[in-house]
Design a protein around this motif. Structure first.
Motif, PDB file in Angstrom:
ATOM      1  N   SER A 130       0.837  -1.205   0.000  1.00 27.15           N
ATOM      2  CA  SER A 130       0.000   0.000   0.000  1.00 27.15           C
ATOM      3  C   SER A 130       0.868   1.249   0.000  1.00 27.15           C
ATOM      4  N   MET A 131       0.280   2.345  -0.434  1.00 30.02           N
ATOM      5  CA  MET A 131       0.988   3.623  -0.389  1.00 30.02           C
ATOM      6  C   MET A 131       1.340   3.970   1.056  1.00 30.02           C
ATOM      7  N   ARG A 132       0.502   3.629   2.001  1.00 27.46           N
ATOM      8  CA  ARG A 132       0.791   3.872   3.421  1.00 27.46           C
ATOM      9  C   ARG A 132       2.072   3.154   3.828  1.00 27.46           C
ATOM     10  N   TRP A 133       2.170   1.867   3.467  1.00 25.82           N
ATOM     11  CA  TRP A 133       3.359   1.091   3.817  1.00 25.82           C
ATOM     12  C   TRP A 133       4.600   1.708   3.178  1.00 25.82           C
ATOM     13  N   VAL A 134       4.490   2.100   1.912  1.00 22.59           N
ATOM     14  CA  VAL A 134       5.639   2.684   1.212  1.00 22.59           C
ATOM     15  C   VAL A 134       6.072   3.982   1.890  1.00 22.59           C
ATOM     16  N   LEU A 135       5.128   4.835   2.261  1.00 22.98           N
ATOM     17  CA  LEU A 135       5.495   6.087   2.939  1.00 22.98           C
ATOM     18  C   LEU A 135       6.214   5.812   4.252  1.00 22.98           C
ATOM     19  N   VAL A 136       5.689   4.889   5.048  1.00 22.30           N
ATOM     20  CA  VAL A 136       6.335   4.578   6.331  1.00 22.30           C
ATOM     21  C   VAL A 136       7.706   3.958   6.088  1.00 22.30           C
ATOM     22  N   HIS A 137       7.789   3.051   5.131  1.00 27.22           N
ATOM     23  CA  HIS A 137       9.090   2.443   4.818  1.00 27.22           C
ATOM     24  C   HIS A 137      10.090   3.495   4.351  1.00 27.22           C
ATOM     25  N   MET A 138       9.646   4.428   3.519  1.00 22.61           N
ATOM     26  CA  MET A 138      10.566   5.454   3.016  1.00 22.61           C
ATOM     27  C   MET A 138      11.017   6.409   4.118  1.00 22.61           C
ATOM     28  N   ILE A 139      10.171   6.661   5.102  1.00 23.84           N
ATOM     29  CA  ILE A 139      10.603   7.452   6.263  1.00 23.84           C
ATOM     30  C   ILE A 139      11.718   6.697   6.987  1.00 23.84           C
ATOM     31  N   GLU A 140      11.517   5.398   7.169  1.00 25.76           N
ATOM     32  CA  GLU A 140      12.536   4.567   7.836  1.00 25.76           C
ATOM     33  C   GLU A 140      13.822   4.525   7.016  1.00 25.76           C
ATOM     34  N   GLU A 141      13.708   4.245   5.723  1.00 27.04           N
ATOM     35  CA  GLU A 141      14.879   4.116   4.849  1.00 27.04           C
ATOM     36  C   GLU A 141      15.655   5.430   4.755  1.00 27.04           C
ATOM     37  N   THR A 142      14.941   6.517   4.527  1.00 32.82           N
ATOM     38  CA  THR A 142      15.597   7.815   4.382  1.00 32.82           C
ATOM     39  C   THR A 142      16.176   8.270   5.715  1.00 32.82           C
ATOM     40  N   GLY A 143      15.457   8.041   6.814  1.00 35.24           N
ATOM     41  CA  GLY A 143      15.963   8.404   8.135  1.00 35.24           C
ATOM     42  C   GLY A 143      17.229   7.643   8.491  1.00 35.24           C
TER      43      GLY A 143
END
Length: 162
Positions: A130-143
């Motif tokens: 889901s787009m929700r999962w991708v946004l949360v994952h990208m916050i984790e990855e980028t952070g």
């Protein structure tokens, strides 16, 4: 080492909705890592600062591929190669590629009417997250990589802060 200390910038105040909050934090981290690469000197920006060979320029190049994969559905043939800058890569060219990928990714995020819908995905087996999962994952990855960038930039010239 110059020891430049920038004022630390706190997390953003975002809109009240879920998408605005997630995108606001992701954009905050995106800016943080881009700012760490901007103005970093050659050849240190491409030189591995840790035994794994991870470099500041390599981190940003990798995140460009990650943005394109998760938000634009572009396939990546070799993930290991994404973290190694080429001899032709410059701070300006990698920053421009990253900012372009982020701009295009934000257009996809903005156009998504429901975070439960699947995000773009290259053709593969299994359903797209889901787009929700991708946004949360990208916050984790980028952070995670922004933290690496903090350390690498401080090793290069003593710069700290966001």
């Amino acid at each position: 080492m110059s020891g430049r200390r920038a004022k630390d910038t706190g997390p953003p105040w975002t809109g009240g909705g879920e998408k605005a909050t997630l995108q606001g934090f992701l954009d905050y981290l995106r800016k943080s890592i881009a700012d760490k690469v901007a103005g970093a000197p050659e050849p240190q920006v491409r030189t591995g600062g840790v035994p794994s060979g991870t470099s500041l320029l390599g981190l940003l190049k990798h995140l460009t591929f990650v943005e394109r994969f998760y938000f634009l559905g572009e396939d990546v043939g070799n993930w290991r190669a994404t973290i190694r800058p080429s001899v032709d890569d410059t701070v300006d060219s990698v920053l421009a590629d990253y900012r372009s990928a982020v701009e295009r990714a934000n257009q996809v995020i903005d156009a998504c009417p429901d975070l439960a819908l699947p995000a773009p995905r290259p053709p593969r087996r299994g359903p797209a997250p889901s787009m929700r999962w991708v946004l949360v994952h990208m916050i984790e990855e980028t952070g995670r990589h922004a933290g690496h960038a903090d350390i690498l930039r401080e090793q290069i010239d003593g710069s700290t802060g966001r």
